[in-house]
Motif scaffolding. Structure first.
Motif, PDB file in Angstrom:
ATOM      1  N   TYR A  78       5.273  -6.038   5.842  1.00 24.93           N
ATOM      2  CA  TYR A  78       6.057  -5.106   6.649  1.00 24.93           C
ATOM      3  C   TYR A  78       7.177  -5.938   7.256  1.00 24.93           C
ATOM      4  O   TYR A  78       6.919  -6.845   8.043  1.00 24.93           O
ATOM      5  CB  TYR A  78       5.159  -4.484   7.715  1.00 24.93           C
ATOM      6  CG  TYR A  78       5.838  -3.514   8.649  1.00 24.93           C
ATOM      7  CD1 TYR A  78       6.445  -2.366   8.166  1.00 24.93           C
ATOM      8  CD2 TYR A  78       5.866  -3.744  10.016  1.00 24.93           C
ATOM      9  CE1 TYR A  78       7.058  -1.470   9.016  1.00 24.93           C
ATOM     10  CE2 TYR A  78       6.478  -2.855  10.885  1.00 24.93           C
ATOM     11  CZ  TYR A  78       7.070  -1.717  10.376  1.00 24.93           C
ATOM     12  OH  TYR A  78       7.683  -0.840  11.228  1.00 24.93           O
ATOM     13  N   SER A 107       6.512  -3.755  15.419  1.00 23.63           N
ATOM     14  CA  SER A 107       6.122  -4.526  14.237  1.00 23.63           C
ATOM     15  C   SER A 107       5.530  -5.880  14.595  1.00 23.63           C
ATOM     16  O   SER A 107       5.017  -6.572  13.718  1.00 23.63           O
ATOM     17  CB  SER A 107       7.338  -4.742  13.336  1.00 23.63           C
ATOM     18  OG  SER A 107       8.260  -5.633  13.958  1.00 23.63           O
ATOM     19  N   PRO A 123      -0.074  -4.335   5.922  1.00 22.47           N
ATOM     20  CA  PRO A 123       0.067  -2.890   5.725  1.00 22.47           C
ATOM     21  C   PRO A 123      -1.127  -2.241   5.033  1.00 22.47           C
ATOM     22  O   PRO A 123      -1.363  -1.050   5.189  1.00 22.47           O
ATOM     23  CB  PRO A 123       1.330  -2.775   4.859  1.00 22.47           C
ATOM     24  CG  PRO A 123       2.077  -4.046   5.095  1.00 22.47           C
ATOM     25  CD  PRO A 123       1.016  -5.085   5.284  1.00 22.47           C
ATOM     26  N   HIS A 159       8.233  -1.183   4.074  1.00 21.67           N
ATOM     27  CA  HIS A 159       7.135  -1.757   3.279  1.00 21.67           C
ATOM     28  C   HIS A 159       7.236  -1.173   1.880  1.00 21.67           C
ATOM     29  O   HIS A 159       7.520   0.015   1.708  1.00 21.67           O
ATOM     30  CB  HIS A 159       5.789  -1.400   3.923  1.00 21.67           C
ATOM     31  CG  HIS A 159       4.609  -1.606   3.023  1.00 21.67           C
ATOM     32  ND1 HIS A 159       4.233  -2.842   2.572  1.00 21.67           N
ATOM     33  CD2 HIS A 159       3.722  -0.729   2.485  1.00 21.67           C
ATOM     34  CE1 HIS A 159       3.161  -2.725   1.806  1.00 21.67           C
ATOM     35  NE2 HIS A 159       2.834  -1.449   1.734  1.00 21.67           N
TER      36      HIS A 159
END
Length: 712
Positions: A78, A107, A123, A159
């Protein structure tokens, strides 16, 4: 450059350089993912610039192109990119999950593991306990089929998953607003991490300053024609300068020796054998061993892997318990038997005596007699080259050279960026002796010295090039040593780390990066402990303050001197930068990088020539107001949030840190006058200074324990 994995899992991984035909032979059977610059590949002759970039105003801003290739089943990290790009899918399917930039902080990208701007979140298995903010992130999904092109703006979190084989795509990277160039020149930002902190406002500003539309004639331009004359910096090949200075050493004995070998793991038996097998399979051809270690395990590994003897370079060392006429020769025969070899490439005296060496209470004889036996073994063809280990002075090495034939091929001693045996290195260079370093990665500071943080791998001078080159800090340190003409023997029991270390040959440190590492030279171990912080360190810190003039923190940008006779403004930010502004125009005069957030304000010396502040990087600083140059920094074990306070006579600085320790610092030198551990709570507030019964007293608030009065 090929990643030897297909999915991100927040652990170290191996990248290997291979040619395209080798990749095509392997990609369907192995977990391989190619994401490599193709800027100068003639394959790009077949790629037309997408219609949306045909206008010369945009096509001229294409910076590079990457080829993405796998058998499908990939899952990226990500992350967000530092430059706009088009993802053009040629074969297979891709699913792109996109998140609004407003959720960038969700994030946890500040917790990057190897380089910015990588999020530590996996992810495919999100840990919501560790990353609770992530559950609130809304996202969009783009399903891509062959022929689709996706525009991916810079700094947009996303992603990517790929499906079906072969999965082939081309990334075209471009800068429509000259974004990086503009913000770098205008604001002095040095990295995408710094830019990211302001990306919403900066993007809005760039768009506002750019025309809403452009007029142009479409031109069917091939991608190759746009890139063939561009800089080749984006093309990944093993750089000539990365390889050229790393040919094998030519020893005085007439034999050659690799620049990098595998250092023996400190384990025995099956664990040792498994480590040796993994190292040999990874590609190591020089292995460092010793009579103290498990020679039998190495012998079994060599026999199991089956590498031709002519391709191997095996090192062993004579244990002091085997010193003595004929006794050393007998021990060499035993080593050959355990190693299952006819000869040993390099035999070293492990150390002059038993001091600190396991399994040795007293030497059986002198190291001089051992050397004479080793020379005899050379004559008998049992050893090819000789050397010594842990002979730490020029005088000790000269004593060896005056014995018998005195053919010393290799000196193997400890060396890391903080502790460099400069005199011995210079002597070896003059006498054509090869210097081999052990302990280069600084792990002994943790495993033997008891430090909580490895000061070598955590140092900014090491971390910065690792981030910019997308490599590990270990690779940076190993490369630094090799570029100094030193052999290295990193050790690991982790096969992934073994391969990563071996890939050090594919990176190169520029002059300024080498100079930054060289500037760390010859700090004392106690000082190194201070550099990462120790509230339990002893006494005066003046010597340390002098030695760290080029330590943690540096002038990031200098534009103009601050005029002491005019109004200037000084402030620190969460980007780690302490900045001097012109008081009337707001223009930046200079900026000082601390690599950490600020929680404190700053204060000035009585004459206004110096400025003092603390940082969450666990340091207090003194800077020259005119140019931002560091006068001194005083490190502790815990972060600072409290603003320092001057004593009544302005000779001392007073401040506490989050470890509950209160410091009294010499303003002129940064030396510690005294320190007091007030409580286990944190000190956030600035101290107040007053007089009680004629004595100067500092009043300090500590969380959980209230107000403390300390005699200054």
């Amino acid at each position: 450059k090929v990643e030897m994995r297909k999915t991100f899992d927040n652990t170290d991984f191996v990248k290997k350089v291979m040619n395209f035909s080798e990749f095509l032979d392997r990609y369907e059977a192995e977990d391989l993912y190619m994401d490599t610059p193709a800027t100068h590949s003639t394959m790009l002759n077949d790629v037309l610039v997408p219609m949306c970039l045909h206008c010369r105003e945009l096509s001229d801003k294409i910076a590079s192109s990457h080829l993405l290739f796998s058998s499908g089943g990939t899952s990226s990290s990500y992350h967000f990119d530092g430059i706009d790009n088009l993802l053009s899918l040629l074969s297979g399917r891709k699913r792109v999950i996109i998140v609004d930039v407003a959720y960038q902080k969700h994030s946890y990208a500040d917790d990057y593991i190897s380089y910015v701007p990588l999020s530590p979140i996996n992810p495919d298995a999100v840990d919501l306990v560790k990353f609770p903010l992530f559950k609130d992130v809304p996202y969009g999904v783009v399903e891509m089929e062959p022929g689709d092109i996706l525009y991916n703006p810079s700094l947009l979190p996303h992603h990517v998953r790929s499906y079906d084989s072969p999965n082939i795509a081309v990334n075209i990277w471009f800068a429509p607003f000259d974004f990086e160039e503009n913000v770098t020149s205008r604001y002095g930002f040095r990295s995408s991490k710094e830019v990211a902190a302001y990306n919403n406002a900066l993007h809005a500003m760039m768009k506002k300053e750019s025309p809403p539309t452009i007029g142009c004639n479409s031109e069917f331009r091939r991608l190759y024609s746009l890139l063939e004359n561009s800089s080749k910096e984006d093309t990944y090949t093993p750089d000539e300068k990365a390889r050229g200075d790393l040919e094998a050493f030519q020893l005085i004995s007439g034999h050659s020796m690799p620049r990098m070998g595998f250092g023996s793991p400190r384990v025995q038996g099956e664990k040792a054998r498994a480590a040796y097998v993994a190292a040999l399979k990874a590609g190591y051809r020089m292995v460092d061993c010793a009579q103290l270690y498990d020679e039998e395990a190495l012998g079994s590994a060599v026999q199991e892997v089956g590498i031709p003897r002519s391709e191997l370079f095996i090192i062993s060392k004579v244990h002091p318990k085997n010193f003595g006429a004929k006794k050393t020769l007998k021990s060499i025969d035993e080593s050959l038997h355990k190693l299952k070899l006819d000869y040993i490439d390099l035999m070293l005296i492990h150390t002059k005596d038993c001091s600190g060496l396991p399994g040795c209470d007293k030497e059986a004889g002198s190291w001089q007699s051992a050397w004479q036996d080793m020379e005899l073994a050379v004559e008998q063809g049992k050893i090819r080259s000789l050397g010594v280990s842990n002979f730490e002075t020029v005088a000790e090495i000269e004593e060896v050279m005056n014995l018998g034939k005195g053919q010393v091929s290799v000196i193997q001693n400890y060396m890391d960026p903080f502790l460099v045996p400069t005199e011995v290195l210079q002597f070896c260079q003059l006498r054509n002796i090869t210097f081999m370093a052990f302990g280069t990665l600084g792990r002994s500071y943790v495993h033997e010295e008891g430090m909580t943080v490895n000061p070598v791998l955590s140092n900014p001078a090491v971390r910065e090039p690792a981030e910019s080159k997308q490599c590990t800090t270990a690779q940076v340190v190993l490369r630094w040593a090799m570029q100094r003409g030193v052999g290295v023997i990193p050790s690991s029991e982790n096969p992934v780390h073994m391969e990563i270390n071996l890939n050090t040959f594919d990176i190169y440190l520029e002059t300024e990066e080498m100079q930054a590492l060289d500037s760390l030279v010859n700090w004392d171990p106690e000082t190194i402990q201070d550099s990462i912080g120790s509230d339990d360190a002893d006494g005066d810190n003046t010597v340390f303050a002098e030695k760290t003039a080029t330590g943690l923190g540096h002038v990031a940008d200098f534009y103009k001197e601050a005029n002491l006779n005019q109004l200037n403004v000084f402030a620190g930010g969460d980007d780690g930068l302490f900045t001097a502004f012109h008081g009337q125009t707001g223009s930046i005069l200079w900026r000082f990088m601390t690599f950490s957030e600020f929680g404190s304000s700053c204060i000035f010396s009585p004459d206004g020539t110096h400025i003092y502040f603390t940082s969450e990087n666990r340091n207090m600083y003194s800077l020259d107001v005119v140019n931002g140059e560091k006068v001194w920094n005083m490190p502790t074990q815990h972060p600072f949030l409290a603003t320092p306070r001057l004593s009544a006579d302005a000779s001392l600085l007073l401040a506490g840190n989050l470890g509950g320790t209160f410091y009294c610092i010499e303003r002129a030198t940064g030396g510690v006058r005294w320190k007091r551990k007030l409580a286990d709570g944190e000190i956030w507030s600035t101290a107040a200074v007053g007089t009680v019964d004629g004595a100067e007293v500092a009043f300090v608030g500590v969380l959980t324990s209230g107000l403390h009065a300390v005699l200054v």
